[in-house]
Enzyme design. Structure first.
Site, short mmCIF file in Angstrom:
data_model
loop_
_atom_site.label_atom_id
_atom_site.label_comp_id
_atom_site.label_asym_id
_atom_site.label_seq_id
_atom_site.Cartn_x
_atom_site.Cartn_y
_atom_site.Cartn_z
CG ASP A 134 37.62 -48.50 31.20
OD1 ASP A 134 37.71 -48.47 29.96
OD2 ASP A 134 37.84 -47.51 31.92
CG HIS A 151 31.52 -43.64 28.03
ND1 HIS A 151 32.27 -42.54 27.71
CD2 HIS A 151 32.35 -44.71 27.88
CE1 HIS A 151 33.50 -42.90 27.39
NE2 HIS A 151 33.57 -44.22 27.49
#
Lengths: 412, 412
Positions: free
Chosen positions: B227, B322
């Site tokens: 991330d 995403h």
């Protein structure tokens, strides 16, 4: 290569690094990280700092890990209530799941049904320690094998216990030098038994750890005090103070090689503590703040001279100082302390709460711990700034070998 | 000496250790630990691991620390409400106190009136970053100098904001590689202003840090995902995306060298996430779980090929993945991410809550961040498992030199 040497000097000498870690981990025969960076798994693999991230505490053995293990930087204690209808077979099932997953996670491998296996690759000295509250023996129909001492501690006059921080049928103590590792292990182990047991409370804690200070340094609590100087020599002459023997007080033998775990949640009244000046604080504890030395000594591990008086004839160490009240003349009244700080954030209009997750291990808490707690409750200058708000006692089974499950000697 | 060499090998090579740390810290001209162990202060002094504990991030400079700084392992964000009657002089007083104490604490020295000075001796790369919410400009009568973008983010359709995690007149971001250091700094800085401002919320976070993985490794969130791969080059060509210029949008010049801080608290729905198999999860994000590589690439930092189709003619990276939705064709719609994991323990009958303290820095959040958040709110497969529950925006003043206080260009 001159660059390498200079860096070595800057970083304190890597020989010492390896030496300290190797010595500490030898307590449980821990494995050093792989010498081949390429062979280390996952995101920590081959990292320059992999010495901390990839260090492993061996899971299998005569005793469980997380007890004599040099304390890791992070703690999570998770207490569970068994669901209605739990039986001996429920407990065997939980023990099989936890044993298998703990063996995997502690070596940096994912749990059996781990849904986030990439979070398992940094063991960081992870230990998982399992304990049983009184409810386990009731559910399993094994009251006859319950250690005599396994019950809530007697009430002390200083207690202000909150039910939400007390008791529990089962407990997991999960420690590692990395919080992601702890969070992942907690999630795996809680999730795997969620049809069988419900979380009752969770206590998290921290201390300085690998990477920020020398191993073996006594921790400081959030009052700023050196806390935990006096410890029994549980690897040597005091081994019997830690590990239960075969006698009946421990439940007819199954607990041999196990111990007891007592958790006391102790709130510290930091705001009023901060109003004391340093000499007053040192009187309260009987130790110097700067280095933890007794007021009659010059170094942390000096024995205090409880008879010493000052020029006016008053005791140098106050009659009610914590250092005096917390020691007994009976050598059996000692225990292993393995506590952590906690620090709950303040919220809107609500002050924060800081304190100690006071964790002790001892063969018999009633014989070893309770007399000291009673002495302290009766008189201890520190009581003005410390408030026990939680309390729980667990029996900690011995370790196991590959193929066995924790507690097999009790449930099997 | 053979022993030393073997240890060096086991621990991954100290040349690399020094090299990685030195390189990373050079971002803010950080000081390496003292080469003489005997000269290091306090309990961390001379420790074999003092490289982490004694590393210092320089406080004074053109920009504040904790922004371009390589993320430390621990985060505490503390938002404050000014008390009624606060004025410009109140704010100057707070800023003088915080500047002075932050300068001390970040170099491993006690705060000016520190009541636990022994807890200040391990800086562990401590940074303290100050930010201003809209209320500061109101209280100080300086609305004309408030940056145009300084207001709550517009509402997004996915938001489920809880007031207790939103807003604030002032914020402190406190980061370090050691939790005792963070807890102590929070206490000192909160206590020093308690007559002037009240804590509104505290958010703590963690990621793997110094000691457990290589510096510069992209973090994983508690979903197990890599991330934060795509970051602007804020030390190079993208410097203008981070630091505010002299223009009127930033409040007529006082913010030059400052930036904006946006905090979004994003709850992760881990229980339902865990029901997805790995291919489905990888479709949601458009990256491989194992290494974070785009589904069209082989390494984490490969550019995704958003045009690629599979043998059936469908896009390899889903139209709502995403990775696709979070990027804009406009190069100005980028920002520095500096997020942390959070993990609140479960209680009796109450499930735990895990998520991200999503922290971003950018010169202009309305121009750079809001369009991306809007795109994601409109369509992002990940939205099923992520819920924004908190939101706050702050203006972060530039750094200061010795003798100055943070925000002197605004309040002075």
């Amino acid at each position: 290569m001159a660059e390498v040497s200079r860096r070595s000097a800057l970083f304190g000498g890597v020989g010492l690094v390896g030496g300290a870690l190797g010595g500490a981990l030898a307590m449980r025969g821990a494995q050093a990280p792989s010498p081949d960076p390429g062979s280390a798994p996952g995101e920590g693999g081959g990292a320059p700092w992999a010495g901390v991230g990839q260090a492993v505490e061996t899971f299998y053995g005569a005793n469980q890990g997380g007890i004599a293990t040099v304390p890791q930087a992070r703690l999570a204690l998770v207490a569970f209530d068994l669901l209605a209808g739990a039986s001996r077979s429920t407990l065997v099932r939980i023990m099989r799941i936890w044993t298998d997953d703990a063996a995997r996670l502690t070596r940096g491998a994912p749990g059996l049904t781990d849904t986030e296996p990439e979070l398992a690759t940094v063991p960081a000295r992870l230990t998982v320690t399992v304990g049983y509250g009184p409810g386990v023996f009731e559910a399993a129909g094994l009251q006859a094998r319950r250690p005599e001492w396994l019950a809530p501690l007697p009430p002390f006059s200083v207690d202000r216990l909150e039910e939400g921080w007390c008791g529990g049928d089962l407990v997991l103590q999960i420690c590692a030098d990395d919080e992601v590792t702890v969070a992942h292990a907690v999630r795996v182990l809680v999730k795997e038994v969620r049809e069988l047991a419900q979380v009752r409370w969770v206590q998290r804690g921290f201390r300085r750890g690998m990477g920020t200070q020398a191993l073996g340094t006594t921790m400081r609590n959030l009052m700023g005090q050196v806390d935990g100087t006096v410890q029994p020599d549980v690897a040597g002459v005091d081994v019997g103070l830690l590990w239960a023997g075969p006698g009946p007080r421990s439940g007819t033998g199954w607990l041999e090689g196990g111990t007891s775990l007592v958790v006391r949640r102790i709130r510290l009244e930091l705001d009023t503590w901060d109003e004391l000046d340093r000499p007053a604080r040192e009187q309260v504890v009987g130790r110097r703040l700067a280095d933890g030395a007794p007021l009659t000594g010059t170094a942390e591990h000096d024995d205090p001279d409880l008879e010493a008086v000052n020029t006016l004839g008053f005791p140098v160490i106050d009659v009610a100082a914590h250092i005096r009240r917390s020691r007994s003349e009976k050598p059996g009244e000692r225990f292993l302390r393995r506590g952590y700080n906690y620090d709950e954030p303040p919220g809107a209009g609500v002050p924060g709460s800081s304190g100690l997750v006071f964790v002790t291990f001892q063969a018999d808490p009633v014989a070893q711990l309770v007399p000291i707690q009673q002495r302290l409750a009766e008189m201890d200058l520190l009581n003005t700034w410390t408030t026990p708000i939680g309390s729980a006692v667990f029996a900690v089974p011995p370790g196991c070998q590959e193929g066995e499950y924790l507690g097999h000697g009790l449930f099997g």
